[in-house]
Design a protein around this motif. Structure first.
Motif, PDB file in Angstrom:
ATOM      1  N   GLY A 109       0.774  -1.228   0.000  1.00  0.00           N
ATOM      2  CA  GLY A 109       0.000   0.000   0.000  1.00  0.00           C
ATOM      3  C   GLY A 109       0.808   1.281   0.000  1.00  0.00           C
ATOM      4  N   ARG A 110       2.113   1.186   0.131  1.00  0.00           N
ATOM      5  CA  ARG A 110       2.933   2.394   0.152  1.00  0.00           C
ATOM      6  C   ARG A 110       3.111   2.964  -1.258  1.00  0.00           C
ATOM      7  N   PHE A 111       3.184   4.273  -1.337  1.00  0.00           N
ATOM      8  CA  PHE A 111       3.544   4.971  -2.568  1.00  0.00           C
ATOM      9  C   PHE A 111       5.046   4.774  -2.771  1.00  0.00           C
ATOM     10  N   VAL A 112       5.471   4.519  -4.009  1.00  0.00           N
ATOM     11  CA  VAL A 112       6.889   4.276  -4.281  1.00  0.00           C
ATOM     12  C   VAL A 112       7.480   5.434  -5.079  1.00  0.00           C
ATOM     13  N   PHE A 113       8.508   6.039  -4.520  1.00  0.00           N
ATOM     14  CA  PHE A 113       9.353   6.977  -5.255  1.00  0.00           C
ATOM     15  C   PHE A 113      10.473   6.121  -5.846  1.00  0.00           C
ATOM     16  N   ASP A 114      10.381   5.788  -7.125  1.00  0.00           N
ATOM     17  CA  ASP A 114      11.321   4.904  -7.806  1.00  0.00           C
ATOM     18  C   ASP A 114      12.313   5.791  -8.551  1.00  0.00           C
ATOM     19  N   LEU A 115      13.351   6.216  -7.864  1.00  0.00           N
ATOM     20  CA  LEU A 115      14.239   7.279  -8.358  1.00  0.00           C
ATOM     21  C   LEU A 115      15.483   6.713  -9.045  1.00  0.00           C
ATOM     22  N   TRP A 116      15.669   7.123 -10.300  1.00  0.00           N
ATOM     23  CA  TRP A 116      16.782   6.650 -11.108  1.00  0.00           C
ATOM     24  C   TRP A 116      17.781   7.752 -11.437  1.00  0.00           C
ATOM     25  N   VAL A 123       7.808   4.584   0.192  1.00  0.00           N
ATOM     26  CA  VAL A 123       9.147   4.016   0.182  1.00  0.00           C
ATOM     27  C   VAL A 123       9.914   4.718  -0.941  1.00  0.00           C
ATOM     28  N   VAL A 124      11.136   5.129  -0.646  1.00  0.00           N
ATOM     29  CA  VAL A 124      12.024   5.730  -1.640  1.00  0.00           C
ATOM     30  C   VAL A 124      13.049   4.669  -2.026  1.00  0.00           C
ATOM     31  N   VAL A 125      13.104   4.351  -3.313  1.00  0.00           N
ATOM     32  CA  VAL A 125      14.109   3.416  -3.828  1.00  0.00           C
ATOM     33  C   VAL A 125      15.060   4.226  -4.700  1.00  0.00           C
ATOM     34  N   TRP A 126      16.318   4.335  -4.262  1.00  0.00           N
ATOM     35  CA  TRP A 126      17.328   5.101  -4.998  1.00  0.00           C
ATOM     36  C   TRP A 126      18.193   4.101  -5.760  1.00  0.00           C
ATOM     37  N   HIS A 127      18.086   4.144  -7.083  1.00  0.00           N
ATOM     38  CA  HIS A 127      18.745   3.132  -7.917  1.00  0.00           C
ATOM     39  C   HIS A 127      20.189   3.480  -8.289  1.00  0.00           C
ATOM     40  N   ALA A 128      20.416   4.602  -8.913  1.00  0.00           N
ATOM     41  CA  ALA A 128      21.730   4.913  -9.479  1.00  0.00           C
ATOM     42  C   ALA A 128      22.558   5.736  -8.491  1.00  0.00           C
ATOM     43  N   TRP A 129      23.035   5.104  -7.453  1.00  0.00           N
ATOM     44  CA  TRP A 129      23.815   5.777  -6.412  1.00  0.00           C
ATOM     45  C   TRP A 129      25.242   5.218  -6.317  1.00  0.00           C
ATOM     46  N   GLN A 130      25.507   4.097  -6.963  1.00  0.00           N
ATOM     47  CA  GLN A 130      26.748   3.350  -6.770  1.00  0.00           C
ATOM     48  C   GLN A 130      27.985   4.163  -7.164  1.00  0.00           C
ATOM     49  N   ARG A 131      29.052   3.895  -6.504  1.00  0.00           N
ATOM     50  CA  ARG A 131      30.319   4.634  -6.611  1.00  0.00           C
ATOM     51  C   ARG A 131      30.708   4.973  -8.048  1.00  0.00           C
ATOM     52  N   TRP A 132      30.648   4.015  -8.936  1.00  0.00           N
ATOM     53  CA  TRP A 132      31.120   4.223 -10.304  1.00  0.00           C
ATOM     54  C   TRP A 132      29.971   4.425 -11.283  1.00  0.00           C
ATOM     55  N   ALA A 169      15.417   2.732   0.520  1.00  0.00           N
ATOM     56  CA  ALA A 169      16.138   1.568   0.019  1.00  0.00           C
ATOM     57  C   ALA A 169      17.152   1.981  -1.034  1.00  0.00           C
ATOM     58  N   VAL A 170      18.312   1.353  -0.987  1.00  0.00           N
ATOM     59  CA  VAL A 170      19.293   1.500  -2.060  1.00  0.00           C
ATOM     60  C   VAL A 170      19.218   0.261  -2.956  1.00  0.00           C
ATOM     61  N   ALA A 193      22.554   3.398   6.579  1.00  0.00           N
ATOM     62  CA  ALA A 193      21.490   2.856   7.428  1.00  0.00           C
ATOM     63  C   ALA A 193      20.117   2.909   6.761  1.00  0.00           C
ATOM     64  N   PRO A 194      19.978   2.275   5.581  1.00  0.00           N
ATOM     65  CA  PRO A 194      18.657   2.268   4.943  1.00  0.00           C
ATOM     66  C   PRO A 194      17.657   1.491   5.803  1.00  0.00           C
ATOM     67  N   THR A 195      16.393   1.803   5.621  1.00  0.00           N
ATOM     68  CA  THR A 195      15.338   1.114   6.365  1.00  0.00           C
ATOM     69  C   THR A 195      14.632   0.077   5.494  1.00  0.00           C
ATOM     70  N   ALA A 196      15.089  -0.075   4.261  1.00  0.00           N
ATOM     71  CA  ALA A 196      14.595  -1.092   3.330  1.00  0.00           C
ATOM     72  C   ALA A 196      15.755  -1.404   2.382  1.00  0.00           C
ATOM     73  N   TYR A 197      15.535  -2.340   1.465  1.00  0.00           N
ATOM     74  CA  TYR A 197      16.603  -2.719   0.551  1.00  0.00           C
ATOM     75  C   TYR A 197      16.016  -3.199  -0.762  1.00  0.00           C
ATOM     76  N   PHE A 198      16.654  -2.859  -1.873  1.00  0.00           N
ATOM     77  CA  PHE A 198      16.242  -3.327  -3.188  1.00  0.00           C
ATOM     78  C   PHE A 198      17.368  -4.184  -3.737  1.00  0.00           C
ATOM     79  N   ILE A 199      17.146  -5.486  -3.775  1.00  0.00           N
ATOM     80  CA  ILE A 199      18.161  -6.375  -4.325  1.00  0.00           C
ATOM     81  C   ILE A 199      17.717  -6.772  -5.725  1.00  0.00           C
ATOM     82  N   ASP A 200      18.507  -6.432  -6.707  1.00  0.00           N
ATOM     83  CA  ASP A 200      18.147  -6.612  -8.114  1.00  0.00           C
ATOM     84  C   ASP A 200      18.409  -8.044  -8.568  1.00  0.00           C
ATOM     85  N   VAL A 201      17.632  -8.491  -9.485  1.00  0.00           N
ATOM     86  CA  VAL A 201      17.782  -9.693 -10.284  1.00  0.00           C
ATOM     87  C   VAL A 201      17.423 -10.980  -9.539  1.00  0.00           C
ATOM     88  N   TRP A 202      17.867 -11.176  -8.310  1.00  0.00           N
ATOM     89  CA  TRP A 202      17.643 -12.453  -7.637  1.00  0.00           C
ATOM     90  C   TRP A 202      16.180 -12.877  -7.653  1.00  0.00           C
TER      91      TRP A 202
END
Length: 180
Positions: A21-28, A51-60, A97-98, A162-171
């Motif tokens: 039921g949560r609204f998703v901010f799916d941020l790329w 829930v905020v899911v931040w996708h493109a945050w990785q170092r490189w 979530a990251v 310290a995210p409060t959720a997590y987005f694990i891709d592909v699995w």
């Protein structure tokens, strides 16, 4: 859907109730500090059952040099700005979530070795994602070899973001596969 619901007696996974039921901010995209201010405004308007899911945050950058993902991409802001983004969400009761991925291992990542990638039965390494931007070919992590990299990254993420959720891709969308 209604008929299937009557037939399917499986129990939902533990986190579903918290997410349902949560609204998703799916941020790329976007930079950390300006995005924090835009989210602050959205939360002031009442979009806190989210829930905020931040996708493109990785170092490189997104899907590049995995599993080397920490610290957050400096082209998008500082670690402190990314921490502020996570903290804002936490303070507002919004899950943060990251995006993470342990399917792909890129040859230019620290610790890359063909000992850590899966092979096909013909002796060739199993290809993973091809990142067209930097023209980088990933190879599929061996399922029995990614744990040290995951542990390292999860500890860094837990300690510094310290995210409060997590987005694990592909699995969740990938079936079992053979490897040698």
């Amino acid at each position: 859907v209604f008929r299937w619901r009557e037939l399917d007696k499986r129990q939902a996974a533990g986190g579903v109730e918290r997410l349902a039921g949560r609204f998703v901010f799916d941020l790329w995209g976007g930079h950390y500090a300006p995005s924090t201010e835009l989210l602050r405004r959205a939360f002031q308007y009442g979009l806190t059952d989210s829930v905020v899911v931040w996708h493109a945050w990785q170092r490189w950058g997104y899907d590049y040099r995995l599993p080397d993902i920490f610290p957050p991409n400096p082209h998008l802001g500082t670690l402190e700005e990314f921490q502020n983004l996570a903290e804002l969400c936490k303070n507002e009761g919004v899950l943060f979530a990251v995006h993470d991925n342990y399917i792909d291992f890129y040859p230019d990542a620290d610790g890359f070795s063909y000992d850590h990638v899966a092979f096909n039965d013909d002796g060739t390494p199993q290809r993973g994602w091809f990142n067209a931007g930097p023209k980088a070919q990933a190879y599929r992590f061996r399922p029995d070899r990614f744990q040290p990299f995951t542990k390292r990254n999860l500890e860094l993420i837990k300690t510094h973001i310290a995210p409060t959720a997590y987005f694990i891709d592909v699995w969740s969308s990938m079936g079992p596969h053979d490897f040698w």
